[in-house]
Motif scaffolding. Sequence first.
Motif, PDB file in Angstrom:
ATOM      1  N   ILE A 157      -2.712   0.665 -14.112  1.00  0.00           N
ATOM      2  CA  ILE A 157      -1.430  -0.015 -13.872  1.00  0.00           C
ATOM      3  C   ILE A 157      -1.760  -1.485 -13.614  1.00  0.00           C
ATOM      4  N   PRO A 158      -1.483  -2.378 -14.576  1.00  0.00           N
ATOM      5  CA  PRO A 158      -1.960  -3.767 -14.493  1.00  0.00           C
ATOM      6  C   PRO A 158      -1.635  -4.462 -13.181  1.00  0.00           C
ATOM      7  N   ASN A 159      -0.401  -4.418 -12.750  1.00  0.00           N
ATOM      8  CA  ASN A 159      -0.026  -5.127 -11.529  1.00  0.00           C
ATOM      9  C   ASN A 159      -0.750  -4.554 -10.310  1.00  0.00           C
ATOM     10  N   MET A 160      -0.876  -3.248 -10.274  1.00  0.00           N
ATOM     11  CA  MET A 160      -1.581  -2.598  -9.176  1.00  0.00           C
ATOM     12  C   MET A 160      -3.081  -2.922  -9.210  1.00  0.00           C
ATOM     13  N   HIS A 162      -4.426  -5.664 -10.243  1.00  0.00           N
ATOM     14  CA  HIS A 162      -4.586  -7.019  -9.701  1.00  0.00           C
ATOM     15  C   HIS A 162      -4.484  -7.006  -8.181  1.00  0.00           C
ATOM     16  N   MET A 163      -3.539  -6.269  -7.645  1.00  0.00           N
ATOM     17  CA  MET A 163      -3.332  -6.258  -6.204  1.00  0.00           C
ATOM     18  C   MET A 163      -4.488  -5.602  -5.458  1.00  0.00           C
ATOM     19  N   THR A 164      -5.029  -4.516  -6.000  1.00  0.00           N
ATOM     20  CA  THR A 164      -6.123  -3.826  -5.307  1.00  0.00           C
ATOM     21  C   THR A 164      -7.384  -4.690  -5.227  1.00  0.00           C
ATOM     22  N   GLN A 165      -7.567  -5.596  -6.204  1.00  0.00           N
ATOM     23  CA  GLN A 165      -8.772  -6.422  -6.244  1.00  0.00           C
ATOM     24  C   GLN A 165      -8.540  -7.824  -5.688  1.00  0.00           C
ATOM     25  N   TYR A 166      -7.358  -8.070  -5.161  1.00  0.00           N
ATOM     26  CA  TYR A 166      -6.907  -9.410  -4.787  1.00  0.00           C
ATOM     27  C   TYR A 166      -7.816 -10.080  -3.750  1.00  0.00           C
ATOM     28  N   TYR A 167      -8.239  -9.328  -2.721  1.00  0.00           N
ATOM     29  CA  TYR A 167      -8.994  -9.921  -1.620  1.00  0.00           C
ATOM     30  C   TYR A 167     -10.506  -9.807  -1.763  1.00  0.00           C
ATOM     31  N   ARG A 240       6.670  -3.011   0.283  1.00  0.00           N
ATOM     32  CA  ARG A 240       6.494  -1.687  -0.304  1.00  0.00           C
ATOM     33  C   ARG A 240       5.223  -1.595  -1.127  1.00  0.00           C
ATOM     34  N   GLN A 241       5.049  -2.555  -2.047  1.00  0.00           N
ATOM     35  CA  GLN A 241       3.868  -2.519  -2.899  1.00  0.00           C
ATOM     36  C   GLN A 241       2.590  -2.738  -2.086  1.00  0.00           C
ATOM     37  N   SER A 242       2.670  -3.606  -1.072  1.00  0.00           N
ATOM     38  CA  SER A 242       1.489  -3.869  -0.240  1.00  0.00           C
ATOM     39  C   SER A 242       1.055  -2.625   0.511  1.00  0.00           C
ATOM     40  N   ILE A 243       2.000  -1.889   1.056  1.00  0.00           N
ATOM     41  CA  ILE A 243       1.668  -0.652   1.773  1.00  0.00           C
ATOM     42  C   ILE A 243       0.997   0.345   0.835  1.00  0.00           C
ATOM     43  N   LEU A 244       1.532   0.478  -0.370  1.00  0.00           N
ATOM     44  CA  LEU A 244       0.956   1.412  -1.332  1.00  0.00           C
ATOM     45  C   LEU A 244      -0.449   0.992  -1.739  1.00  0.00           C
ATOM     46  N   ILE A 249      -6.410   1.708  -1.548  1.00  0.00           N
ATOM     47  CA  ILE A 249      -7.769   1.278  -1.191  1.00  0.00           C
ATOM     48  C   ILE A 249      -8.380   2.247  -0.183  1.00  0.00           C
ATOM     49  N   LEU A 250      -7.582   2.671   0.785  1.00  0.00           N
ATOM     50  CA  LEU A 250      -8.051   3.617   1.790  1.00  0.00           C
ATOM     51  C   LEU A 250      -8.432   4.955   1.159  1.00  0.00           C
ATOM     52  N   SER A 251      -7.627   5.430   0.222  1.00  0.00           N
ATOM     53  CA  SER A 251      -7.925   6.715  -0.426  1.00  0.00           C
ATOM     54  C   SER A 251      -9.194   6.637  -1.256  1.00  0.00           C
ATOM     55  N   LYS A 252      -9.402   5.513  -1.948  1.00  0.00           N
ATOM     56  CA  LYS A 252     -10.622   5.343  -2.739  1.00  0.00           C
ATOM     57  C   LYS A 252     -11.862   5.238  -1.840  1.00  0.00           C
TER      58      LYS A 252
END
Length: 453
Positions: A157-160, A162-167, A240-244, A249-252
């Motif tokens: 999921i492209p947007n997701m 990007h967000m997971t790797q953001y920091y 919402r998206q930030s919480i998900l 990240i926690l699940s991985k």
Amino acid sequence: MATPGISGRGFVRTLKTLRRSTVLQRLHENANSALNVAVSKECDIFPNTDSLTRRLHSSPTSFEPHCCHYYHSCHHHRRHYNQYHIPNKYQRTDSICPSAKPNPWCAVSNQRLLSTTTEHLRDTKTSSLVETDPYKIVASEMKDLAPDICKVLEVDIPNMQHMTQYYFGLGKAFRPMVCLLMAKVCNSHLNMGDTVFESQRNVAMVAEMLHTASLVHDDVIDAADERRGLESLNKKYGQRQSILVGNYILSKATMLLAQIGNPKIISLLSTVVEDIISGEFMQLGSKEDENERFQHYLKKTYKKTASLIANTCKAVAVMSNVEDDLVDAAYEYGRNLGMSFQLVDDVLDFVASKQAMGKPTDADLKLGLANAPVLFAAMEYKELQPMIMRRFAEEGDVEYARAMVEKTDGVRQTKMLAARHSEEAIKKLAEFSPCPARDALARVCRILLGREK
């Protein structure tokens, strides 16, 4: 034969006086260079090194109030944070055992910085501490850490994605660095050379993933706009998206942890997840009684910050198969380092600039949080007590609280408490054999006390 004209007791008192003056002079000469923290000439220095060592057991975060030699094992790690002892603020500080209830919150004139950081490291020269670059020691293991984490987090999921790797790759990666150094220290102690097992490196990756997931969730809770010098995920993409993403990240991280396959390690790091969450809940509340409030603050600090560092250090020590007492030493190093890290962070919330921190300063006050400098100031200015309980919600509360902190020595007392934890962390390193990684961990404690962001 007794000296004529001098009683036995008088002779002993004379010896003690001479020894006290010698130690006082040595400690005053070495304290500044060793800890990079100013020492007041009014500070009460302990009269001899034996007393000094015993008083280390009177740390305000000692876990066992009934014994100077508390032995921490994996069976105790779930109960130790309920055993902080916070004594009455008017109590004397001349006792040497936690059972005598020493007072870590007394006036600054009765506080002191501990002696040199190097005297606890056997066979280690001061020059080696100065020359040792902690990040350089683990450069090869850290080189691809962020890219490898990003691979673990890959999603279609492209947007997701990007967000997971953001920091990742933007921060200092402090926690994995400490974890990897401790792995090298333990492996070197068993004469396995300058190596890090793949499973130990995976623990370092898990440490960074758990920390980053907690930051994503913290920004939602705190409605933060900035993180690591960038617009926060919460600000950029919404709650919402930030919480998900934080949950993902926690699940991985837990999946990577499960791949290690060691039940003891899985149990240790699962406790970290529990601590981080319960620590966040504790941060939302406070205590009416000021001594209970300090206890609450210290327990929260352990859970939110120190538990991750302590238990990842312990995990890599378990993987090395070092003796149980060294596993405990690794844990205690990480716990004290984590406590010191948060105390310094509390100081920087008052003294650092927004540009240096990468986030707004006075952040804790604006979030309604009473950190260590505020709690110290509240002991002198009782009018801060109701402000703490209402979480600085009324107009002018934040400004008034900051002014009171600046008017008192709350920042200085917090620095001294941080120095005390750093010294205790270095003391634990003396139980390991000398190696560059051990020197680097000692220097981490010194660098930490002088950091500006």
